[in-house]
Design a protein around this motif. Sequence first.
Motif, mmCIF file in Angstrom:
data_model
loop_
_atom_site.group_PDB
_atom_site.id
_atom_site.type_symbol
_atom_site.label_atom_id
_atom_site.label_comp_id
_atom_site.label_asym_id
_atom_site.label_seq_id
_atom_site.Cartn_x
_atom_site.Cartn_y
_atom_site.Cartn_z
ATOM 1 N N SER A 163 -27.684 18.358 52.723
ATOM 2 C CA SER A 163 -26.960 19.195 51.749
ATOM 3 C C SER A 163 -27.891 20.157 51.017
ATOM 4 N N LEU A 164 -28.746 20.809 51.756
ATOM 5 C CA LEU A 164 -29.726 21.717 51.179
ATOM 6 C C LEU A 164 -29.106 23.082 50.885
ATOM 7 N N ARG A 165 -29.763 23.804 50.008
ATOM 8 C CA ARG A 165 -29.342 25.173 49.687
ATOM 9 C C ARG A 165 -30.399 26.119 50.265
ATOM 10 N N TRP A 166 -30.016 26.908 51.265
ATOM 11 C CA TRP A 166 -30.929 27.786 51.998
ATOM 12 C C TRP A 166 -30.672 29.231 51.593
ATOM 13 N N MET A 167 -31.761 29.990 51.375
ATOM 14 C CA MET A 167 -31.618 31.399 51.022
ATOM 15 C C MET A 167 -32.670 32.236 51.741
ATOM 16 N N ALA A 168 -32.378 33.519 51.912
ATOM 17 C CA ALA A 168 -33.332 34.478 52.456
ATOM 18 C C ALA A 168 -33.023 35.837 51.850
ATOM 19 N N ASP A 169 -34.014 36.731 51.855
ATOM 20 C CA ASP A 169 -33.774 38.066 51.305
ATOM 21 C C ASP A 169 -33.177 39.010 52.342
ATOM 22 N N ASP A 170 -33.224 38.610 53.629
ATOM 23 C CA ASP A 170 -32.666 39.437 54.686
ATOM 24 C C ASP A 170 -32.485 38.571 55.927
ATOM 25 N N LEU A 171 -31.432 38.822 56.700
ATOM 26 C CA LEU A 171 -31.195 38.015 57.896
ATOM 27 C C LEU A 171 -31.954 38.521 59.111
ATOM 28 N N ALA A 172 -32.269 39.801 59.130
ATOM 29 C CA ALA A 172 -32.930 40.370 60.303
ATOM 30 C C ALA A 172 -34.448 40.335 60.179
ATOM 31 N N GLN A 173 -34.968 40.717 59.002
ATOM 32 C CA GLN A 173 -36.422 40.760 58.800
ATOM 33 C C GLN A 173 -36.759 40.220 57.416
ATOM 34 N N PRO A 174 -36.612 38.927 57.210
ATOM 35 C CA PRO A 174 -36.886 38.368 55.877
ATOM 36 C C PRO A 174 -38.368 38.421 55.524
ATOM 37 N N ARG A 175 -38.620 38.695 54.264
ATOM 38 C CA ARG A 175 -39.983 38.600 53.737
ATOM 39 C C ARG A 175 -40.198 37.273 53.041
#
Length: 324
Positions: A221-233
């Motif tokens: 039940s983790l919470r996952w995030m990214a700043d971009d789906l194609a080229q995340p920094r």
Amino acid sequence: MKLEAVPGAPQDGDLEFVLATDKEFEEIVSMSHGIYGGLDYLPSRYHSWIGEKDRMVVLAKKGGNVIALLSMFIVDGGQTALLEGLRVAPWERGRGVAGVLQRFCCQLVKHRYPSVKVMRLTRDDKLTAKELTKYRVIAKQGILLLQFNAPELSSRLSSLPLPPGPSCPPPPILLNPDHVRSVFLERGGILKDLLPNQTVIQDWQPFQALPGNHDLLRRKSLRWMADDLAQPRVATVCTPPFPVPAGPLCFYLNIDVFGSGLRGTKEQLLSHLAAFAPSLPGDVKCQLFLPPSMWRPMADFCTSVLGFHLEKGYTEQYLLESDM
């Protein structure tokens, strides 16, 4: 349940090795009192661990009393055994009990899971030079330990500004299970240059970036995030908060950071805090694991902008590995 004899396992006439059950819980908690400065996760994980698929929680007993515990968890499609939760009763420390128990568990893993090739574990930087010689260092992350009061933070979250930057990036993205698979768990995929040695280190647990770990991580039940789906920094993973013995109504919040995007990390931290802080009744110990170069700027942001208390200075988390 008493364990069967394992060919080649170390023998100690004073010790009995058994699988953990619910009835030993109070003994384990008593034996572990004060460990990790009140941040012990084991009381919150023990009951789920003993029923988890492909996990063995082994106790060492002397005279019928529990004196040590160790868990081995099989991941990475059966290739890796994670060593976790090592505990030795204070009155037995320094007598070699941990070594005997670990050798027994390794032999048990070989006996039950012959496909396992390596053992992995995470430790902080209090390891001695002698201990380090037993393992390969696969990766290092900086540890940032902070404290805040959840109700007080919740009352001012909406007014917390991010420092101005040269540009205004799009808001962080909360990942769904399909995104998690494509962003985190495809070897050589989108995060190949961000993950430390192609490893998702989540709440002290290392998982290789393999699709076979998807269901295992989904159960957490983790919470996952990214700043971009194609080229995340930068991408982050947040563990749901759980109570720890550091004090009454004290909770632990763990956030693992991958990548070097400083503004993205700040935004994702605020998003995780906004998701969990309003439901928490008291103090929170928040531990961020992040690239060493990001430790100081994130420490400054959390203390000067968010008003958090810095619990200790810079320390490191080691990802270690040895052949089975």
